[in-house]
Design a protein around this motif. Sequence first.
Motif, PDB file in Angstrom:
ATOM      1  N   THR A  83      50.702  57.720  35.241  1.00  0.00           N
ATOM      2  CA  THR A  83      51.957  57.086  34.820  1.00  0.00           C
ATOM      3  C   THR A  83      52.337  55.733  35.109  1.00  0.00           C
ATOM      4  O   THR A  83      52.763  55.196  34.955  1.00  0.00           O
ATOM      5  CB  THR A  83      53.771  57.848  34.099  1.00  0.00           C
ATOM      6  OG1 THR A  83      53.784  58.158  35.616  1.00  0.00           O
ATOM      7  CG2 THR A  83      52.712  58.912  33.899  1.00  0.00           C
ATOM      8  N   GLU A 130      54.970  48.227  23.642  1.00  0.00           N
ATOM      9  CA  GLU A 130      53.112  48.934  23.395  1.00  0.00           C
ATOM     10  C   GLU A 130      52.554  47.539  24.317  1.00  0.00           C
ATOM     11  O   GLU A 130      52.411  46.706  23.986  1.00  0.00           O
ATOM     12  CB  GLU A 130      52.453  48.952  22.660  1.00  0.00           C
ATOM     13  CG  GLU A 130      52.120  50.149  22.341  1.00  0.00           C
ATOM     14  CD  GLU A 130      51.464  50.567  21.436  1.00  0.00           C
ATOM     15  OE1 GLU A 130      51.164  49.461  20.496  1.00  0.00           O
ATOM     16  OE2 GLU A 130      51.522  51.980  20.665  1.00  0.00           O
ATOM     17  N   VAL A 146      49.260  52.066  25.616  1.00  0.00           N
ATOM     18  CA  VAL A 146      50.191  52.795  26.083  1.00  0.00           C
ATOM     19  C   VAL A 146      51.534  52.453  25.854  1.00  0.00           C
ATOM     20  O   VAL A 146      51.757  50.961  25.190  1.00  0.00           O
ATOM     21  CB  VAL A 146      50.134  53.317  27.211  1.00  0.00           C
ATOM     22  CG1 VAL A 146      49.025  54.897  28.078  1.00  0.00           C
ATOM     23  CG2 VAL A 146      49.927  51.816  28.040  1.00  0.00           C
ATOM     24  N   THR A 149      57.562  52.659  29.872  1.00  0.00           N
ATOM     25  CA  THR A 149      59.361  53.383  29.817  1.00  0.00           C
ATOM     26  C   THR A 149      60.023  52.236  31.054  1.00  0.00           C
ATOM     27  O   THR A 149      61.425  52.290  31.343  1.00  0.00           O
ATOM     28  CB  THR A 149      58.760  54.044  29.907  1.00  0.00           C
ATOM     29  OG1 THR A 149      58.155  54.938  31.925  1.00  0.00           O
ATOM     30  CG2 THR A 149      58.253  55.478  29.361  1.00  0.00           C
ATOM     31  N   GLN A 165      53.069  55.648  29.286  1.00  0.00           N
ATOM     32  CA  GLN A 165      53.246  56.967  28.885  1.00  0.00           C
ATOM     33  C   GLN A 165      51.500  57.521  29.818  1.00  0.00           C
ATOM     34  O   GLN A 165      50.614  56.311  30.527  1.00  0.00           O
ATOM     35  CB  GLN A 165      52.792  57.005  27.565  1.00  0.00           C
ATOM     36  CG  GLN A 165      54.126  57.273  26.061  1.00  0.00           C
ATOM     37  CD  GLN A 165      53.935  57.023  25.293  1.00  0.00           C
ATOM     38  OE1 GLN A 165      52.809  55.684  24.612  1.00  0.00           O
ATOM     39  NE2 GLN A 165      54.528  57.513  24.366  1.00  0.00           N
TER      40      GLN A 165
END
Length: 198
Positions: free
Chosen positions: A120, A135, A147, A150, A160
Amino acid sequence: MDYIKVNFDDHIVEFPNRFRFVQNDDGTVSLEPDEGEIFQPGTPLNAETLSPMDIMIAKLAEHWNLHESDIVQIKIQQALEGDTKGNSGIFADTFIGDPIRIKRETTAAVLTAPRSAGTTVLNVDNTDGFKPFTEVTVYDAINHEDVLITDVTESTITVQPLQHDYVKGAVIARSNVTIADGRMDNGAWGTYSVMEVV
């Protein structure tokens, strides 16, 4: 400059294309029109008559070139609106000159270390322009996937869990689109050959 219409008149005579030989003092011969009665003098075809036309044609060509992409854009939008009634989110771009409705994302970075599937945290060479909850596309010569980011720090981007393995130098980009010759296409993974010179 306003264009004044010429309203050309035909040259109408009793004997069209008839000429008379006239002997010149130096031994040459001249052809002089011998048209008989002139019913209607034609409009002269000379620089004074044709130059304004030439200037206006050049200005119209320049005007067309300046607005050609706008005209194509309007035609595309009309066609799309006709097929998707009530769609307020329509966009189209001809990729001629500056973008009209599409803003292309150019934010990108590369992995500074390989990453395995399930990872991650991505170590990257820069994080300028990357934001959480946007994204990105991760891709190399073999794999690619989209992905969600975050978290972002000065040297890492947290996403992710990856579905694939990626090599050092893999690209993380907001968009991997390339535009050339008015066409939009997927970006390509680049590799380089290095030769050692002794």
